[in-house]
Each structure stands twice: as structure tokens, then as C-alpha cells.
Design a protein around this motif. Sequence first.
Motif, PDB file in Angstrom:
ATOM      1  N   SER A 170       0.843  -1.200   0.000  1.00 17.27           N
ATOM      2  CA  SER A 170       0.000   0.000   0.000  1.00 17.27           C
ATOM      3  C   SER A 170       0.874   1.244   0.000  1.00 17.27           C
ATOM      4  N   PHE A 222       0.617   4.031  -2.821  1.00 18.66           N
ATOM      5  CA  PHE A 222       0.254   5.405  -2.467  1.00 18.66           C
ATOM      6  C   PHE A 222       1.428   6.356  -2.698  1.00 18.66           C
ATOM      7  N   ILE A 271       1.723   7.162  -6.356  1.00 20.43           N
ATOM      8  CA  ILE A 271       0.716   8.126  -6.803  1.00 20.43           C
ATOM      9  C   ILE A 271       1.106   9.537  -6.401  1.00 20.43           C
ATOM     10  N   GLN A 327       2.235  12.918  -8.617  1.00 19.89           N
ATOM     11  CA  GLN A 327       1.519  14.187  -8.462  1.00 19.89           C
ATOM     12  C   GLN A 327       2.392  15.282  -7.848  1.00 19.89           C
ATOM     13  N   VAL A 346      -5.530  10.527   0.717  1.00 20.25           N
ATOM     14  CA  VAL A 346      -4.380   9.770   0.199  1.00 20.25           C
ATOM     15  C   VAL A 346      -3.123  10.120   0.994  1.00 20.25           C
ATOM     16  N   THR A 350      -1.171   7.441   3.418  1.00 18.31           N
ATOM     17  CA  THR A 350       0.256   7.211   3.151  1.00 18.31           C
ATOM     18  C   THR A 350       1.068   7.393   4.432  1.00 18.31           C
ATOM     19  N   ALA A 408      -5.769   0.635  -2.152  1.00 23.68           N
ATOM     20  CA  ALA A 408      -5.744   2.029  -2.592  1.00 23.68           C
ATOM     21  C   ALA A 408      -6.927   2.401  -3.474  1.00 23.68           C
ATOM     22  N   LEU A 409      -7.266   1.527  -4.426  1.00 24.92           N
ATOM     23  CA  LEU A 409      -8.274   1.897  -5.426  1.00 24.92           C
ATOM     24  C   LEU A 409      -9.624   2.279  -4.820  1.00 24.92           C
ATOM     25  N   ILE A 429      -9.465   5.736  -3.195  1.00 29.84           N
ATOM     26  CA  ILE A 429      -9.432   6.821  -4.173  1.00 29.84           C
ATOM     27  C   ILE A 429     -10.817   7.032  -4.771  1.00 29.84           C
ATOM     28  N   SER A 470     -13.074   8.645  -2.126  1.00 26.02           N
ATOM     29  CA  SER A 470     -12.728  10.060  -1.937  1.00 26.02           C
ATOM     30  C   SER A 470     -13.294  10.895  -3.085  1.00 26.02           C
ATOM     31  N   TYR A 471     -13.224  10.359  -4.305  1.00 24.50           N
ATOM     32  CA  TYR A 471     -13.807  11.025  -5.476  1.00 24.50           C
ATOM     33  C   TYR A 471     -15.314  11.187  -5.292  1.00 24.50           C
TER      34      TYR A 471
END
Length: 313
Positions: A51, A55, A58, A62, A181, A185, A228-229, A232, A235-236
Motif C-alpha cells: 500500500s 500510495f 501516486i 503528483q 491519500v 500514506t 488504494a483503489l 481513491i 474520496s472522489y
Amino acid sequence: MTDTPKILSPQAKGILAAIGACSIWGLSPIFYKQVAHVPAIEVLAHRTVWSLVFFGGILALQGRLGQVRAAMNTGPKLGWLALASLMIGTNWFLFIWAVGAGRTTESSLGYYILPLVAVVIGRVVFGEALKRSQWIAVALAAGAVVLLTVGLQAPPWIALTLAVSFGIYALIKKRLEVGPVVSVTAEVMLMLPIALFVLLQSEHRGGSAFHAGAWTMGVLLISGPVTALPLILFSYAARRVRMTSLGLVQYLNPTLQFSCAVFVFSEPFTGWHMIAFGLIWLALAIYAASMFAQDRAARRAAVAAAVSGTGVT
């Protein structure tokens, strides 16, 4: 003449994302059943490591890894993150253990009563007022727990621990002004030393999952993305969907877990379970109706305020 393709609204996209997240969570018992032969603590260690890799990757893409350092360099935040790490670590471990031990039915019960535990936490910690219907829902859930305790001659400690640990975790997340996220993390980073110690000990004893075959190792490797998926996606969804709708979609998670337990794993489902789950489902129906009523009242009040502000009579 061709029809113009319809684009989904943000609300519809959010609902689909929430369904995706809860479906992954709800079907995850099938995933973790594949590594039931690996000690739960070692599965948790792998989940933590992979994980963190996922994370961290990702956030690195970003350019946001600095936010993790910033969160962990702040004394008060670090303390809350450490407590959150303890709660989510406890929750993950117990869920993995329950699936491997053939007690997925009880883990699904924990996620069914979670919304009602959250209501009680809100009342105790934030002094949030509860409507009569919400008190009835909480009382029914408490009655279900008492019935199971009497009927099975043991409290449903797995369900209670899962619900309380995640309820406290959600409370901490509400207080933390850190993105989901970034915070997760940081949480798995705090768990990393223990995870590495567990993996090294397993390797030293010669029973490490690294030697358990390609299938087992592959399942453990993708536990990172599986963790993780859905986070995410959820959260979206949380940024685009009303809380009442989001709350209802969340019931998909324990429903799928329950279905896995009874119909896929053929776990025992006694008369006591039937009565207790019936009470829980009734409690959730009352709670959901109450939340819908609150949501409608809030929207009417907002419309009335808007009309009043424009001077329309």
C-alpha cells in the motif's frame, strides 16, 4: 444525423465511483481468502508495504510527497496520525484474520452496525442531537448485539471491534485537515517498521510468504492496489455525492461481505444470526429514513432561504 453522446453528471459519476469502492470492499473477502494459509499478521505486513509503495507512487507522480512530510513534521498531527494508524491497522488485521478463520459473517455485522456506532460517537464526542428514530435504530442495534451474545454465549467481539476501531478512525480523520491519500500514506508509513520486522521474522523462520508460490505472492503484491483503489474512488465520490446517498451506497459493502460469507464460503448462519441481522436491517432502514428526512428538510430550508434572499414572496 447522429445523437450526441450523453455525458454523466458529476453526481452520477460520484455514485458510480462509490458503488465501485463499496463493491471492492464488499468482495474483498474472496481476495483475502486466497491467502488464508498465510498468517494474518504477515498478510497485514504485506498489505502495509505494498500500500505504501502504491500510495507513494501516486503522490510522487503528483508531486505531493512533500505533503506527507509536512503532515508528519507537525507534532499534534503526527499524534493523531499515529492513533489513526493504530486504529486502521487493528481494523485491517482483524478483518483479514476473520476471513481466514471463517468468520466473515461477523465481520459483515461489524460494518452493518458501523453507521450506528458513528452516530453514538457523534453524540458522545460532538454532542450531536439524535432524533427519536435514530435512538430507536441505535437501541435495535444494541438489542441485536445482546441477542447474539446470549444466543451464541459469547459477545460478537469481532463485529464490535471492527465497528468501534473504524468509528474512531473516522472520528480522527474528521479532525485531521489532511487529504485522504496523504493521510493514509502517512499512516502506513508509521506502520512500516512493524511490517518490516514481521516480514524479516517470517523470513528468518523460513516460513515467509515469499516462498509460498507465485499465486500467493501475486495476491499479496496486489493487496496494495486493492487497498488504494477503493479509497481513491470513495474520496472522489465524497466530493460529488450527498452524504445521505453516500451513506446508503455504503451498505453495499457489508451486504456483499454477508453474501460472500453465507453463499460463497457457506459459513454457519443460525437462527440467532437471522434474528440479529433482521434487527440490524430494521435499524438501518429506520436510520436511512431518518437521514432522508433530514436531507429533505435541509434542502427545503436552503430553498426557502434562497427565495427569501431574493425578496420573492
